[in-house]
Design a protein around this motif. Structure first.
Motif, PDB file in Angstrom:
ATOM      1  N   ALA A 299      -4.515  -7.299  -8.563  1.00 58.54           N
ATOM      2  CA  ALA A 299      -3.696  -8.061  -7.612  1.00 58.54           C
ATOM      3  C   ALA A 299      -3.741  -7.302  -6.293  1.00 58.54           C
ATOM      4  N   PRO A 300      -3.304  -7.920  -5.198  1.00 58.48           N
ATOM      5  CA  PRO A 300      -3.320  -7.196  -3.925  1.00 58.48           C
ATOM      6  C   PRO A 300      -2.564  -5.857  -4.032  1.00 58.48           C
ATOM      7  N   GLY A 301      -3.269  -4.786  -3.768  1.00 58.56           N
ATOM      8  CA  GLY A 301      -2.647  -3.468  -3.782  1.00 58.56           C
ATOM      9  C   GLY A 301      -2.462  -2.865  -5.160  1.00 58.56           C
ATOM     10  N   ILE A 302      -2.936  -3.545  -6.225  1.00 58.00           N
ATOM     11  CA  ILE A 302      -2.771  -3.037  -7.592  1.00 58.00           C
ATOM     12  C   ILE A 302      -4.119  -3.058  -8.291  1.00 58.00           C
ATOM     13  N   ALA A 303      -4.481  -1.928  -8.857  1.00 56.28           N
ATOM     14  CA  ALA A 303      -5.726  -1.816  -9.613  1.00 56.28           C
ATOM     15  C   ALA A 303      -5.428  -1.257 -10.992  1.00 56.28           C
ATOM     16  N   ALA A 304      -6.394  -1.422 -11.887  1.00 56.91           N
ATOM     17  CA  ALA A 304      -6.282  -0.877 -13.232  1.00 56.91           C
ATOM     18  C   ALA A 304      -7.361   0.170 -13.436  1.00 56.91           C
ATOM     19  N   LEU A 305      -6.997   1.257 -14.069  1.00 59.81           N
ATOM     20  CA  LEU A 305      -7.957   2.245 -14.530  1.00 59.81           C
ATOM     21  C   LEU A 305      -7.988   2.198 -16.048  1.00 59.81           C
ATOM     22  N   ARG A 306      -9.197   2.199 -16.593  1.00 60.48           N
ATOM     23  CA  ARG A 306      -9.353   2.380 -18.031  1.00 60.48           C
ATOM     24  C   ARG A 306      -9.595   3.864 -18.275  1.00 60.48           C
TER      25      ARG A 306
END
Length: 342
Positions: A299-306
């Motif tokens: 989402a805007p400004g939100i990322a996921a790290l695996r």
């Protein structure tokens, strides 16, 4: 005399497709939050501060995702793993909505796989467990598999069925808490300047710190989550007289240690997989290291790290031997998605 007690299920008691509603719903309160923080050096800001969480668009500080996991897991133990030899692994875990103090959780499991071991004295049971809140909304779902003793070694083996499980939860299936925003995220209060974009796929992080596992703390944690598996609290249950440390205790300790290097990994979104590679006992000194496996924008400004986070008694970045077997000092190999500022 009529028997009123229940010895728990053994391997031959499970049937493919069987649904089990687990007893005793559990209301989580601020006391559970405080005790969780006392048991583990947990410092992630979103789970520590109502004010920080409000600035991130939430209604307050949610319960730590692993506290929710332990609670839902603990409900299943009397029906799934009270006669377990070992809890073997996890897959397809998804956190579906945040849980707040005052919410009441209950659990339900479906048997999705069965396979007798070659010894004929035990078998592996796969279950998909779902945790529900007081409104009947699902808050968490995950698969785990456990080796369970047989009551009668001569009992016929069920037809083998090993479920086909995904190697990871796809990024498009990750669910962010409703309202979550990092637009006004305070990196200073969070404890680290590093955004998701500062981490490269393949990067490894030594979390530096170490914690020696204590018998008293493990026993307190096991009782807190109402985990009744005999291997954790009954010193007569194993031939060596040792109590096995609950694997969730190791997961939470490794996650807490990962703060040093991943302080902005604020929300656990999914559990892709996990293996308790070797048993952990009181007196073991646990260290943790992580590897970045993947990254995705959510989402805007939100990322996921695996991330893969490994708990070990040994040196960082050592995982398997030349034959591909886990090294004896490796206790946990945990693969999961987290949400961070993008």
């Amino acid at each position: 005399m009529t028997a009123k007690t229940d010895p728990g299920r053994f391997f031959e008691d499970y049937r493919l497709g069987q649904t089990i509603r687990h007893a005793v719903p559990r209301t989580l309160a601020e006391g559970e939050r405080a005790l969780y923080h006392a048991l583990y050096p947990q410092r992630f800001a979103l789970n520590s501060s109502d004010a920080f969480a409000l600035d991130c668009g939430l209604d307050g500080s949610p319960m730590d995702a692993l506290a929710v996991f332990h609670t839902v897991f603990g409900k299943t133990v009397p029906d799934i793993s009270i006669n377990a030899v070992a809890n073997l692994g996890y897959a397809e875990g998804r956190f579906l909505r945040p849980v707040f103090a005052g919410d009441t959780l209950r659990s339900e499991s479906e048997v999705i796989g069965l396979k007798q071991t070659s010894s004929g004295t035990s078998g592996v049971v796969w279950v998909r467990t779902t945790g529900f809140d007081q409104n009947g909304d699902a808050v968490l779902t995950f698969v785990r598999w456990v080796m369970v003793r047989k009551r009668d070694a001569d009992a016929p083996a069920p037809e083998t069925h090993v479920p086909d499980l995904a190697t990871s939860v796809a990024p498009q299936d990750l669910i962010l808490p409703e309202g979550l925003t990092f637009a006004d995220y305070d990196f200073g209060l969070a404890g680290s300047p590093h955004r998701a974009g500062d981490y490269a796929v393949g990067e490894t992080i030594d979390h530096v710190d170490a914690v020696t596992i204590e018998e008293a703390e493990h026993m307190l944690a096991t009782r807190l989550w109402q985990n009744t598996a005999k291997v954790h609290f009954d010193a007569t249950h194993r031939d060596d007289g040792r109590r096995l440390i609950y694997g969730g205790h190791v997961i939470s300790m490794a996650r807490a240690l990962s703060f040093n290097g991943l302080a902005n990994a604020q929300v656990i979104l999914a559990i892709n997989g996990g293996a308790h590679a070797n048993p952990c006992f009181a007196g073991d000194t646990l260290r943790a290291w992580s590897e970045v496996l993947d990254r995705a924008d959510l989402a805007p400004g939100i990322a996921a790290l695996r991330l893969r986070t490994v708990a070990t008694r040994g040196h960082p970045f050592a995982l398997r031997d030349e034959a591909g077997k886990y090294l004896p000092d490796v206790l946990l190999d945990f693969d999961y998605w987290v949400a961070m500022p993008g």
